[in-house]
Motif scaffolding. Structure first.
Motif, PDB file in Angstrom:
ATOM      1  N   LEU A  52     -50.429  41.948 -41.604  1.00  0.00           N
ATOM      2  CA  LEU A  52     -49.363  41.019 -41.953  1.00  0.00           C
ATOM      3  C   LEU A  52     -48.582  40.610 -40.706  1.00  0.00           C
ATOM      4  O   LEU A  52     -48.562  41.331 -39.713  1.00  0.00           O
ATOM      5  CB  LEU A  52     -48.394  41.677 -42.948  1.00  0.00           C
ATOM      6  CG  LEU A  52     -48.988  42.222 -44.244  1.00  0.00           C
ATOM      7  CD1 LEU A  52     -47.938  43.002 -45.012  1.00  0.00           C
ATOM      8  CD2 LEU A  52     -49.552  41.099 -45.074  1.00  0.00           C
ATOM      9  N   ARG A  53     -47.921  39.465 -40.807  1.00  0.00           N
ATOM     10  CA  ARG A  53     -47.001  39.040 -39.744  1.00  0.00           C
ATOM     11  C   ARG A  53     -45.713  39.843 -39.887  1.00  0.00           C
ATOM     12  O   ARG A  53     -45.202  40.025 -40.990  1.00  0.00           O
ATOM     13  CB  ARG A  53     -46.688  37.553 -39.874  1.00  0.00           C
ATOM     14  CG  ARG A  53     -47.878  36.659 -39.658  1.00  0.00           C
ATOM     15  CD  ARG A  53     -47.506  35.223 -39.956  1.00  0.00           C
ATOM     16  NE  ARG A  53     -46.439  34.794 -39.074  1.00  0.00           N
ATOM     17  CZ  ARG A  53     -46.510  33.746 -38.274  1.00  0.00           C
ATOM     18  NH1 ARG A  53     -47.599  33.013 -38.268  1.00  0.00           N
ATOM     19  NH2 ARG A  53     -45.508  33.417 -37.509  1.00  0.00           N
ATOM     20  N   ASN A  56     -42.416  37.472 -41.198  1.00  0.00           N
ATOM     21  CA  ASN A  56     -42.247  36.971 -42.555  1.00  0.00           C
ATOM     22  C   ASN A  56     -43.132  37.660 -43.590  1.00  0.00           C
ATOM     23  O   ASN A  56     -43.069  37.340 -44.774  1.00  0.00           O
ATOM     24  CB  ASN A  56     -42.489  35.463 -42.597  1.00  0.00           C
ATOM     25  CG  ASN A  56     -43.871  35.066 -42.146  1.00  0.00           C
ATOM     26  OD1 ASN A  56     -44.742  35.913 -41.992  1.00  0.00           O
ATOM     27  ND2 ASN A  56     -44.051  33.783 -41.919  1.00  0.00           N
ATOM     28  N   LYS A  58     -46.328  37.434 -44.129  1.00  0.00           N
ATOM     29  CA  LYS A  58     -47.497  36.683 -44.591  1.00  0.00           C
ATOM     30  C   LYS A  58     -48.771  37.286 -43.996  1.00  0.00           C
ATOM     31  O   LYS A  58     -48.760  37.822 -42.893  1.00  0.00           O
ATOM     32  CB  LYS A  58     -47.382  35.215 -44.190  1.00  0.00           C
ATOM     33  CG  LYS A  58     -46.302  34.480 -44.951  1.00  0.00           C
ATOM     34  CD  LYS A  58     -46.304  33.010 -44.624  1.00  0.00           C
ATOM     35  CE  LYS A  58     -45.240  32.291 -45.436  1.00  0.00           C
ATOM     36  NZ  LYS A  58     -45.210  30.852 -45.144  1.00  0.00           N
ATOM     37  N   PRO A  59     -49.896  37.175 -44.704  1.00  0.00           N
ATOM     38  CA  PRO A  59     -51.149  37.746 -44.201  1.00  0.00           C
ATOM     39  C   PRO A  59     -51.674  37.000 -42.981  1.00  0.00           C
ATOM     40  O   PRO A  59     -51.461  35.795 -42.835  1.00  0.00           O
ATOM     41  CB  PRO A  59     -52.115  37.617 -45.380  1.00  0.00           C
ATOM     42  CG  PRO A  59     -51.514  36.617 -46.290  1.00  0.00           C
ATOM     43  CD  PRO A  59     -50.050  36.607 -46.044  1.00  0.00           C
ATOM     44  N   ASP A  86     -56.421  36.899 -47.369  1.00  0.00           N
ATOM     45  CA  ASP A  86     -55.306  37.758 -47.788  1.00  0.00           C
ATOM     46  C   ASP A  86     -54.925  38.753 -46.700  1.00  0.00           C
ATOM     47  O   ASP A  86     -54.086  39.628 -46.933  1.00  0.00           O
ATOM     48  CB  ASP A  86     -55.681  38.524 -49.059  1.00  0.00           C
ATOM     49  CG  ASP A  86     -55.934  37.590 -50.234  1.00  0.00           C
ATOM     50  OD1 ASP A  86     -55.278  36.531 -50.292  1.00  0.00           O
ATOM     51  OD2 ASP A  86     -56.787  37.918 -51.078  1.00  0.00           O
ATOM     52  N   LYS A 128     -48.340  45.511 -39.227  1.00  0.00           N
ATOM     53  CA  LYS A 128     -47.519  44.322 -39.025  1.00  0.00           C
ATOM     54  C   LYS A 128     -47.594  43.920 -37.560  1.00  0.00           C
ATOM     55  O   LYS A 128     -47.229  44.708 -36.682  1.00  0.00           O
ATOM     56  CB  LYS A 128     -46.080  44.597 -39.446  1.00  0.00           C
ATOM     57  CG  LYS A 128     -45.979  44.867 -40.941  1.00  0.00           C
ATOM     58  CD  LYS A 128     -44.564  45.040 -41.399  1.00  0.00           C
ATOM     59  CE  LYS A 128     -44.552  45.250 -42.889  1.00  0.00           C
ATOM     60  NZ  LYS A 128     -43.194  45.371 -43.420  1.00  0.00           N
TER      61      LYS A 128
END
Length: 161
Positions: A52-53, A56, A58-59, A86, A128
């Motif tokens: 993930l980022r 934020n 998001k994937p 995803d 992350k």
């Protein structure tokens, strides 16, 4: 003069003789027992990685996730997989109880690396990724360091011109 009369039965007799020899050779090979004994593979752990980022959540799609299994303290090779839309990928060939190093490389993000124990039959890892930071320079003052540099002078030193 002696005349041999094999007649029409010669091909049939040769076929029977060849089949008999083949069967005898097969039986003899089985009796020797030279083959390896079957050893079942050890139980494996399913490792699921989600990338993930950090900013934020998001994937991150198409990130390279590289697994380095550690056997007896040594790197036993690697396996590289890509994340899907995803941000997920999974691998299920590392034995339970082993350790694996996971490295994640994605365009526009800092490279991640971590080591994980695999005690059970599954392991979920969430990683992350951060954006790259500013380049570190020895010519600038850094708040986390003492005010003296290695030469014993106060403050920062400018590069020679």
């Amino acid at each position: 003069m002696i005349r041999l009369n094999f007649g029409r039965r010669l091909p049939f007799r040769l076929a029977v003789l060849g089949t008999t020899l083949l069967l005898l050779c097969t039986l003899q090979a089985q009796e020797k027992g030279r083959g390896r004994k079957y050893k079942p593979p050890p139980p494996t752990c399913k490792v699921s990685v989600t990338v993930l980022r950090a900013d934020n959540g998001k994937p991150v799609e198409d990130a390279s996730v590289i697994f380095h299994p550690i056997e007896h303290g040594k790197d036993a090779g690697n396996m590289e997989l890509k994340t899907n839309e995803d941000g997920r990928t999974s691998l299920d060939i590392i034995p339970v109880g082993d350790t694996t190093r996971v490295q994640v490389i994605a365009t526009g993000f800092q490279t991640f690396g971590g080591e994980y124990e695999l005690p059970g039959d599954s392991k979920d890892i969430v990683i992350k990724l951060h954006k790259p930071g500013r380049q570190y320079s020895i010519y600038e003052t850094h708040p986390d360091q003492a005010s003296e540099n290695h030469s014993g002078q106060q403050g920062s030193q400018k590069p020679p011109q």
